[in-house]
Design a protein around this motif. Sequence first.
Motif, PDB file in Angstrom:
ATOM      1  N   LEU A   1       0.840  -1.194   0.000  1.00  0.00           N
ATOM      2  CA  LEU A   1       0.000   0.000   0.000  1.00  0.00           C
ATOM      3  C   LEU A   1       0.879   1.249   0.000  1.00  0.00           C
ATOM      4  CD1 LEU A   1      -2.955   0.992   0.139  1.00  0.00           C
ATOM      5  CD2 LEU A   1      -2.698   1.107   2.622  1.00  0.00           C
ATOM      6  N   GLU A   2       0.596   2.164  -0.892  1.00  0.00           N
ATOM      7  CA  GLU A   2       1.354   3.407  -1.017  1.00  0.00           C
ATOM      8  C   GLU A   2       0.389   4.573  -1.123  1.00  0.00           C
ATOM      9  OE1 GLU A   2       3.694   5.297  -0.208  1.00  0.00           O
ATOM     10  OE2 GLU A   2       5.262   4.088  -1.158  1.00  0.00           O
ATOM     11  N   VAL A   3       0.846   5.756  -0.772  1.00  0.00           N
ATOM     12  CA  VAL A   3       0.018   6.951  -0.834  1.00  0.00           C
ATOM     13  C   VAL A   3       0.754   8.017  -1.623  1.00  0.00           C
ATOM     14  CG1 VAL A   3       0.924   7.866   1.345  1.00  0.00           C
ATOM     15  CG2 VAL A   3      -1.298   8.633   0.542  1.00  0.00           C
ATOM     16  N   ILE A   4      -0.022   8.767  -2.417  1.00  0.00           N
ATOM     17  CA  ILE A   4       0.539   9.878  -3.185  1.00  0.00           C
ATOM     18  C   ILE A   4       0.354  11.153  -2.372  1.00  0.00           C
ATOM     19  CG2 ILE A   4       0.389  11.192  -5.328  1.00  0.00           C
ATOM     20  CD1 ILE A   4      -0.750   8.689  -6.647  1.00  0.00           C
ATOM     21  N   PRO A   5       1.420  11.892  -2.082  1.00  0.00           N
ATOM     22  CA  PRO A   5       1.267  13.127  -1.300  1.00  0.00           C
ATOM     23  C   PRO A   5       0.299  14.098  -1.971  1.00  0.00           C
ATOM     24  CG  PRO A   5       3.580  12.518  -1.516  1.00  0.00           C
ATOM     25  CD  PRO A   5       2.807  11.615  -2.427  1.00  0.00           C
ATOM     26  N   ARG A   6      -0.326  14.930  -1.118  1.00  0.00           N
ATOM     27  CA  ARG A   6      -1.295  15.893  -1.627  1.00  0.00           C
ATOM     28  C   ARG A   6      -0.638  16.802  -2.656  1.00  0.00           C
ATOM     29  NH1 ARG A   6      -4.482  18.703   2.962  1.00  0.00           N
ATOM     30  NH2 ARG A   6      -2.428  19.460   3.512  1.00  0.00           N
ATOM     31  N   ALA A   7      -1.304  16.970  -3.789  1.00  0.00           N
ATOM     32  CA  ALA A   7      -0.779  17.797  -4.878  1.00  0.00           C
ATOM     33  C   ALA A   7      -1.631  19.059  -5.007  1.00  0.00           C
ATOM     34  CB  ALA A   7      -0.775  17.018  -6.198  1.00  0.00           C
ATOM     35  N   TRP A   8      -0.981  20.192  -5.087  1.00  0.00           N
ATOM     36  CA  TRP A   8      -1.653  21.471  -5.256  1.00  0.00           C
ATOM     37  C   TRP A   8      -1.564  21.893  -6.722  1.00  0.00           C
ATOM     38  CZ3 TRP A   8      -3.876  24.123  -1.099  1.00  0.00           C
ATOM     39  CH2 TRP A   8      -3.595  23.612   0.174  1.00  0.00           C
ATOM     40  N   LYS A   9      -2.568  22.583  -7.202  1.00  0.00           N
ATOM     41  CA  LYS A   9      -2.517  23.125  -8.552  1.00  0.00           C
ATOM     42  C   LYS A   9      -3.408  24.363  -8.626  1.00  0.00           C
ATOM     43  CE  LYS A   9      -6.228  20.211 -10.472  1.00  0.00           C
ATOM     44  NZ  LYS A   9      -6.574  19.245 -11.529  1.00  0.00           N
ATOM     45  N   VAL A  10      -3.109  25.208  -9.579  1.00  0.00           N
ATOM     46  CA  VAL A  10      -3.882  26.425  -9.828  1.00  0.00           C
ATOM     47  C   VAL A  10      -4.622  26.238 -11.138  1.00  0.00           C
ATOM     48  CG1 VAL A  10      -3.783  28.906 -10.220  1.00  0.00           C
ATOM     49  CG2 VAL A  10      -2.225  27.844  -8.588  1.00  0.00           C
TER      50      VAL A  10
ATOM     51  N   PHE B   1      -0.193  23.938   5.336  1.00  0.00           N
ATOM     52  CA  PHE B   1      -0.142  24.421   3.952  1.00  0.00           C
ATOM     53  C   PHE B   1       1.192  25.099   3.667  1.00  0.00           C
ATOM     54  CE2 PHE B   1      -5.027  25.097   4.288  1.00  0.00           C
ATOM     55  CZ  PHE B   1      -5.208  23.721   4.247  1.00  0.00           C
ATOM     56  N   ALA B   2       1.701  25.880   4.625  1.00  0.00           N
ATOM     57  CA  ALA B   2       2.974  26.577   4.424  1.00  0.00           C
ATOM     58  C   ALA B   2       4.112  25.580   4.245  1.00  0.00           C
ATOM     59  CB  ALA B   2       3.246  27.510   5.599  1.00  0.00           C
ATOM     60  N   ARG B   3       4.094  24.480   5.008  1.00  0.00           N
ATOM     61  CA  ARG B   3       5.139  23.467   4.855  1.00  0.00           C
ATOM     62  C   ARG B   3       5.068  22.797   3.493  1.00  0.00           C
ATOM     63  NH1 ARG B   3       3.879  22.328  10.382  1.00  0.00           N
ATOM     64  NH2 ARG B   3       2.478  20.647   9.734  1.00  0.00           N
ATOM     65  N   GLU B   4       3.877  22.789   2.894  1.00  0.00           N
ATOM     66  CA  GLU B   4       3.713  22.189   1.575  1.00  0.00           C
ATOM     67  C   GLU B   4       3.929  23.204   0.463  1.00  0.00           C
ATOM     68  OE1 GLU B   4      -0.129  20.415   1.599  1.00  0.00           O
ATOM     69  OE2 GLU B   4       0.368  18.946   3.146  1.00  0.00           O
ATOM     70  N   GLY B   5       4.374  24.409   0.817  1.00  0.00           N
ATOM     71  CA  GLY B   5       4.710  25.402  -0.184  1.00  0.00           C
ATOM     72  C   GLY B   5       3.590  26.318  -0.603  1.00  0.00           C
TER      73      GLY B   5
END
Length: 547
Positions: free
Chosen positions: A153-162, A219-223
């Motif tokens: 089992l693997e997880v994809i880190p949360r991805a941000w996009k505009v 959120f800040a740690r995730e950029g």
Amino acid sequence: MEAVVSPLPDDIEALKALLASAIQRADEAEARLANAHARGSATEAVIAHLKLQIAKLKREQYGASAERTRRLLDQMELQLEDLEADATQDDLAAEVAAEKTATVTAFERRRPARKPFPEHLPRERVVVPAPCSCPACGGSRLSKLGEDVTETLEVIPRAWKVIQTVREKFYCRDCERITQPPARFHVVPRGWAGPSFLAMLLFEKYGQHQPLNRQAERFAREGVPLSTSTLADQVGAAAFALMPLYRLIEAHVLAAERLHGDDTTVPVMAKVKTDTARLWVYVRDDRPFAGADPPAALFHYSRDRRGDHPSAHLVSWSGILQADAYGGYGELYASGRMPSPVLEAGCFAHARRKFFELADVASAARKKSRGEHAGMIYSIALEAVQRIDALFVLERSINGKDPAERLAVRQELSAPLMTELHAWLTAQLARLSRNHDLAKAINYMLRRWDAFTRFLDDGRVCLTNNAAERSLRCVPLGRKAWLFCGSDRGGQRAAVLYTLIQTAKLNDVDPQAWLADVLARIAEHPARKLDELLPWNWQQARRSITN
């Protein structure tokens, strides 16, 4: 003077052999010790696992044996987590120690069989490259016999996009006019946050009890640096957009003929101190008597606990109210109330609690073992608990059946038990001092006997008010996380969001997925069809699309 004879040989090779033997014996001792630690950790983990399973089975079979049973189960689960982690760590240490010696094998712990991963999860197939030749003989004539598949089992880190929404402008050479497609509706006017982001923000705060400042730090740690005030603006705007759904749920709850009611404290900021405000909940849940209407929870906020608040909440409602003995409900039960009096149904869980506290043998034993003063254990209280538990046993056998079946069983089996209970309580009260704790517990039931016997005349009535207490459980959890509401408006906003999230949970709907879809559609959705977005209708629509 006698010469000292050294026990060690003078030969260098013999010394090396002796040293190697000593090292080997030390490695074997270390490996055996590591195996012993691993075996002990595994045994403790198995014992803790079995104890937890026994406690859960007892709770399912006999009901809650104490008011703190849920908390004790949570503590046992935390203890099991630590023991499992310790056992795995000791297993790895035993393997490392066993690699240093050829005579001691590593201890292998028998783990419980793991359930397979859900089928709906996507699978990514990674094939290990096959050899070009046989490792044994070097031959190249290889044929595939089969394969072994190991799933991880693997997880994809949360991805941000505009998301850039582009509206192109066009110039007509014939009429010399400039045209442009209209802007799409947004749930928040001039908003910059998408519906999925807003849903996550709301659910994390009111469903997962994560205050906005902690979310902003994450959120800040995730950029993605966002201020707490900016996030608060979005929460307020989203709550305003969802108000129509709150009103629909309110109408649905108040259309019920039977409600569960309860309240709890919530701190709210004042000028120079923190005041204690209230969150009220009214739950419609017809599932215990096989009702077809979906369950829902309605929350209200107030700055105090005056009795006029429940009167205002239920001003036009009449029916059966299952609640505790709070005096503020008195106006609802008044004979001259319009449109009609509300019928009170007592909660046997509250009544049982008063006796249980006086018959808590386990708690008294723990206090005694710690050298603390343990209160007296009363046999009368213990017998009262046993008599009430007999009623719960009957209720569990008819849970989920229609009102007529429930009523028939109650009149045949529960009514005699209630008659015996009333006679027994009356006889015990005559033997006790008026100010005795047992007398207070007995009077709690006898003075409200009509309310406690309401379930004998109506198959829809439940024995307890646990439905409301379960829905209110989210508030104490959030209270520990975000400490207080910033204002009365914040408390009212919390009532709106708790209503939406708890109603979704009662209908087995993922609150975040539902909120994301609703926030994406509600601005353009026709007002006359707004009920299509309610959790139970939304779920049915999703199932029909899937099928």
